[in-house]
Structures are given as structure tokens and as C-alpha cells.
Design a protein around this motif. Structure first.
Motif, PDB file in Angstrom:
ATOM      1  N   LEU A   1       0.827  -1.199   0.000  1.00 24.72           N
ATOM      2  CA  LEU A   1       0.000   0.000   0.000  1.00 24.72           C
ATOM      3  C   LEU A   1       0.866   1.256   0.000  1.00 24.72           C
ATOM      4  N   SER A   2       0.479   2.236  -0.795  1.00 22.67           N
ATOM      5  CA  SER A   2       1.079   3.565  -0.739  1.00 22.67           C
ATOM      6  C   SER A   2      -0.037   4.585  -0.551  1.00 22.67           C
ATOM      7  N   ILE A   3       0.222   5.587   0.260  1.00 26.09           N
ATOM      8  CA  ILE A   3      -0.744   6.666   0.462  1.00 26.09           C
ATOM      9  C   ILE A   3      -0.108   7.959  -0.036  1.00 26.09           C
ATOM     10  N   ILE A   4      -0.733   8.537  -1.061  1.00 24.77           N
ATOM     11  CA  ILE A   4      -0.286   9.819  -1.583  1.00 24.77           C
ATOM     12  C   ILE A   4      -1.206  10.899  -1.017  1.00 24.77           C
ATOM     13  N   GLU A   5      -0.607  11.953  -0.500  1.00 23.45           N
ATOM     14  CA  GLU A   5      -1.376  13.071   0.047  1.00 23.45           C
ATOM     15  C   GLU A   5      -0.882  14.364  -0.591  1.00 23.45           C
ATOM     16  N   THR A   6      -1.813  15.119  -1.181  1.00 24.72           N
ATOM     17  CA  THR A   6      -1.480  16.423  -1.726  1.00 24.72           C
ATOM     18  C   THR A   6      -1.882  17.491  -0.719  1.00 24.72           C
ATOM     19  N   LYS A   7      -1.080  18.535  -0.661  1.00 31.33           N
ATOM     20  CA  LYS A   7      -1.294  19.617   0.302  1.00 31.33           C
ATOM     21  C   LYS A   7      -1.211  20.926  -0.472  1.00 31.33           C
ATOM     22  N   THR A   8      -2.352  21.615  -0.556  1.00 34.80           N
ATOM     23  CA  THR A   8      -2.436  22.827  -1.360  1.00 34.80           C
ATOM     24  C   THR A   8      -3.144  23.927  -0.569  1.00 34.80           C
ATOM     25  N   THR A   9      -3.121  25.136  -1.145  1.00 32.00           N
ATOM     26  CA  THR A   9      -3.863  26.230  -0.528  1.00 32.00           C
ATOM     27  C   THR A   9      -5.351  26.136  -0.830  1.00 32.00           C
ATOM     28  N   GLY A  10      -5.742  25.245  -1.708  1.00 34.64           N
ATOM     29  CA  GLY A  10      -7.163  25.073  -2.024  1.00 34.64           C
ATOM     30  C   GLY A  10      -7.371  24.368  -3.347  1.00 34.64           C
ATOM     31  N   ARG A  11      -6.902  24.971  -4.423  1.00 35.45           N
ATOM     32  CA  ARG A  11      -7.110  24.395  -5.749  1.00 35.45           C
ATOM     33  C   ARG A  11      -6.293  23.124  -5.923  1.00 35.45           C
ATOM     34  N   ALA A  12      -6.797  22.236  -6.763  1.00 34.23           N
ATOM     35  CA  ALA A  12      -6.095  20.985  -7.025  1.00 34.23           C
ATOM     36  C   ALA A  12      -4.710  21.262  -7.585  1.00 34.23           C
ATOM     37  N   ALA A  13      -3.747  20.467  -7.154  1.00 34.21           N
ATOM     38  CA  ALA A  13      -2.362  20.608  -7.593  1.00 34.21           C
ATOM     39  C   ALA A  13      -2.097  19.713  -8.798  1.00 34.21           C
ATOM     40  N   GLY A  14      -0.891  19.854  -9.338  1.00 28.89           N
ATOM     41  CA  GLY A  14      -0.522  19.034 -10.475  1.00 28.89           C
ATOM     42  C   GLY A  14      -0.595  17.549 -10.185  1.00 28.89           C
ATOM     43  N   MET A  15      -0.200  17.144  -8.956  1.00 26.88           N
ATOM     44  CA  MET A  15      -0.277  15.733  -8.607  1.00 26.88           C
ATOM     45  C   MET A  15      -1.725  15.255  -8.585  1.00 26.88           C
ATOM     46  N   ASP A  16      -2.648  16.100  -8.112  1.00 21.72           N
ATOM     47  CA  ASP A  16      -4.059  15.729  -8.152  1.00 21.72           C
ATOM     48  C   ASP A  16      -4.506  15.472  -9.585  1.00 21.72           C
ATOM     49  N   ARG A  17      -4.212  16.407 -10.470  1.00 16.86           N
ATOM     50  CA  ARG A  17      -4.653  16.266 -11.857  1.00 16.86           C
ATOM     51  C   ARG A  17      -3.995  15.065 -12.532  1.00 16.86           C
ATOM     52  N   LEU A  18      -2.739  14.801 -12.180  1.00 17.00           N
ATOM     53  CA  LEU A  18      -2.062  13.624 -12.724  1.00 17.00           C
ATOM     54  C   LEU A  18      -2.760  12.351 -12.274  1.00 17.00           C
ATOM     55  N   LEU A  19      -3.060  12.255 -10.981  1.00 18.44           N
ATOM     56  CA  LEU A  19      -3.727  11.063 -10.469  1.00 18.44           C
ATOM     57  C   LEU A  19      -5.112  10.913 -11.066  1.00 18.44           C
ATOM     58  N   TRP A  20      -5.831  12.022 -11.241  1.00 18.92           N
ATOM     59  CA  TRP A  20      -7.155  11.943 -11.862  1.00 18.92           C
ATOM     60  C   TRP A  20      -7.050  11.412 -13.286  1.00 18.92           C
ATOM     61  N   SER A  21      -6.018  11.865 -14.018  1.00 19.54           N
ATOM     62  CA  SER A  21      -5.850  11.405 -15.396  1.00 19.54           C
ATOM     63  C   SER A  21      -5.554   9.914 -15.474  1.00 19.54           C
ATOM     64  N   LEU A  22      -5.020   9.369 -14.369  1.00 16.74           N
ATOM     65  CA  LEU A  22      -4.711   7.937 -14.313  1.00 16.74           C
ATOM     66  C   LEU A  22      -5.874   7.127 -13.736  1.00 16.74           C
ATOM     67  N   GLY A  23      -6.997   7.814 -13.471  1.00 13.16           N
ATOM     68  CA  GLY A  23      -8.189   7.111 -13.005  1.00 13.16           C
ATOM     69  C   GLY A  23      -8.341   7.020 -11.507  1.00 13.16           C
ATOM     70  N   HIS A  24      -7.525   7.754 -10.751  1.00 12.33           N
ATOM     71  CA  HIS A  24      -7.609   7.718  -9.294  1.00 12.33           C
ATOM     72  C   HIS A  24      -8.359   8.947  -8.784  1.00 12.33           C
ATOM     73  N   ARG A  25      -9.181   8.757  -7.778  1.00 12.40           N
ATOM     74  CA  ARG A  25      -9.912   9.845  -7.149  1.00 12.40           C
ATOM     75  C   ARG A  25      -9.569   9.864  -5.661  1.00 12.40           C
ATOM     76  N   PRO A  26      -9.726  11.019  -5.013  1.00 15.42           N
ATOM     77  CA  PRO A  26      -9.399  11.082  -3.581  1.00 15.42           C
ATOM     78  C   PRO A  26     -10.160  10.041  -2.775  1.00 15.42           C
ATOM     79  N   ASP A  27      -9.476   9.494  -1.784  1.00  7.89           N
ATOM     80  CA  ASP A  27     -10.047   8.489  -0.881  1.00  7.89           C
ATOM     81  C   ASP A  27     -10.184   9.067   0.513  1.00  7.89           C
ATOM     82  N   SER A  28     -11.142   8.529   1.246  1.00  9.65           N
ATOM     83  CA  SER A  28     -11.222   8.809   2.675  1.00  9.65           C
ATOM     84  C   SER A  28     -10.323   7.792   3.367  1.00  9.65           C
ATOM     85  N   VAL A  29      -9.164   8.247   3.833  1.00 10.89           N
ATOM     86  CA  VAL A  29      -8.200   7.349   4.455  1.00 10.89           C
ATOM     87  C   VAL A  29      -7.409   8.116   5.502  1.00 10.89           C
TER      88      VAL A  29
END
Length: 259
Positions: free
Chosen positions: A195-223
Motif C-alpha cells: 500500500l502507498s498513500i499519496i497526500e497532496t497539500k495545497t492552498t485550495g485548488r487541485a495541484a498538479g499531482m491531483d490532476r495527474l492522479l485523476w488522469s490515471l483514473g484515481h480519485r481522492p479516498d477517505s483514508v
């Protein structure tokens, strides 16, 4: 999982990262992935991204100890999505032995992290200085009658972390792997090396890592490294909030921790 996809990224030192990207108040988004999926995402990050490096090492060891009451008040606040939920933990950095006491609270959609340098958990309990810091922080966050005197060490988690900083958006991302938990009170343990847990930390708007993960089919998880693992180890606890992650990454039940 050993991270190999960050070797081409330009390093950033800890002092500089704290100066330009501490993000003590931020919006967090978390993703629970297999190690292979996390490695794929890392291979595709914006090449201008920088990677935290200490003494030439970018995959750093961490130990966090989460504090809770005997009645698991902080766990239940998280499980039930209460507005005034909070976490109290100590964190130790393997690279230099530095320790911090940390309190995380909520302000709307933002997570607010407060830190007190030093080791402030002794024999599973807060020191006087640590207790004063936690009490003051929680009261300022609107927590009524914070249960400071009833907090004690509940869960230890050891893991490896890679920290990325994206200068263009002043955002950070952390990738935690080789996760292992120890229930301090029962002696139960649990490891999820895949298991790997990726966490993005931004001032509000989605970051590049968020958009990259979304493009790969991943959505935020409650974890939550604390609450989700505790729910996996103790099936009687309320856990609907984390059910998808529990089902995907913490099953089968018979492979879970044993005392």
C-alpha cells in the motif's frame, strides 16, 4: 516499495522546504494506491517538481505515535465526521532523530497543523509542556473541554516517505510506503507493504499531482493512517467512512494483525 522515480528531480533541502512550502494551513487530498500505481504516478510528475533530500536521501523514515483517550474519542470524532475533530501525535524523523508534537484541527475545508519541537510524549503520556500546548491549541480551535489529561499513546505507525514540492503552485505531495502499525494498547500489529498513500497539500485548488492522479483514473479516498488502520484491526469499531479503502487494501480479514 522502494521509490526509484525521483532520481531525476532536483532536490530541495528541509530548511528551504519549510521556508517556501510549509503549508501549515492547507487542503489535503489523499489517495490509497498500490505501490505500482504510486511508482507510475511518480514517474510522470512535472520535471520541475523538487524532491526533499536530507544527506543525499529522498526516501526518509518516519515514526508517528497517535494519542487517543481510552474511549477512542479522537477516532470516533473522525469516524462520525464531526466538525471539531482533531488528531494529536508525535513524529520522529529517522534521518536526524528530530521529534515534534503535532495537533491537527479543522477550519472549514482546511486542515490546520500546529507543531511543538521536541519529544513531548513520555511513557505514553504528554509531558506538562506538551499537555499545555495541546490544550491551548484545541481550545483556540473551538474544542470545548479538550480531553488532554485522558490522552495516551494508542497507535504507532512506521513508514517511508518521499516529499515533493511544486514551485509553480507552492504545493506539496507526500508518498508514504512500507506502512506498518502497532496498537500500543493491545500489542496487535499490521503491515501493508503493498500500500502507498499519496497526500497532496495545497492552498485550495487541485495541484498538479491531483490532476495527474485523476488522469490515471484515481480519485481522492477517505483514508487516515491512524483511523483506517485501527478500524482494520478492530472490526467492531464504526468504519463506514473508510469502507472502500478497507475493502480494497486491508482485506482479507484473516491476514490482519494478531496479538
Amino acid at each position: 516499495m522502494t521509490i526509484t522515480s525521483t532520481t531525476a528531480l532536483r532536490p530541495i533541502g528541509l530548511d528551504e522546504l519549510i521556508e517556501v512550502g510549509s503549508l501549515q494551513t492547507r487542503v489535503d487530498r489523499k489517495y490509497a494506491l498500490t505501490g505500482a500505481d504510486a511508482e507510475m504516478a511518480l514517474a510522470l510528475v512535472d520535471p520541475s517538481t523538487r524532491v526533499l533530500e536530507i544527506d543525499g536521501v529522498s526516501e526518509l523514515g518516519y515514526t508517528s505515535v497517535y494519542l487517543d483517550t481510552d474511549g477512542l474519542d479522537t477516532y470516533l470524532l473522525a469516524a462520525r465526521g464531526r466538525r471539531r475533530r482533531f488528531k494529536v501525535r508525535s513524529r520522529t524523523y529517522e534521518s536526524n532523530g528530530a521529534s515534534f508534537l503535532e495537533v491537527k484541527t479543522r477550519s472549514g475545508e482546511h486542515t490546520v497543523k500546529h507543531r511543538l519541537p521536541g519529544a513531548h510524549v513520555l511513557n505514553g503520556r504528554l509531558t506538562d509542556e506538551g499537555a499545555a500546548f495541546v490544550g491551548h491549541t484545541l481550545r483556540r480551535a473551538g474544542v470545548r473541554n479538550p480531553p488532554v489529561a485522558r490522552l495516551s499513546a494508542a497507535m504507532r505507525v512506521d513508514y517511508r516517505r518521499v516529499t515533493l514540492f511544486h514551485e509553480a503552485t507552492a504545493s506539496r505531495a507526500t508518498i508514504d510506503s512500507e506502512l506498518a502499525w502497532w496498537d500500543v494498547r493491545t500489542g496487535s500489529w499490521l503491515a501493508r507493504p503493498a500500500l502507498s498513500i499519496i497526500e497532496t497539500k495545497t492552498t485550495g485548488r487541485a495541484a498538479g499531482m491531483d490532476r495527474l492522479l485523476w488522469s490515471l483514473g484515481h480519485r481522492p479516498d477517505s483514508v487516515s493512517k491512524y483511523a483506517t488502520a485501527l478500524a482494520a484491526m478492530h472490526a467492531h469499531l464504526p468504519s463506514n467512512k473508510w469502507r472502500p479503502v478497507l475493502k480494497e487494501h486491508f482485506q482479507p480479514v484473516e491476514s490482519l494483525a494478531c496479538a
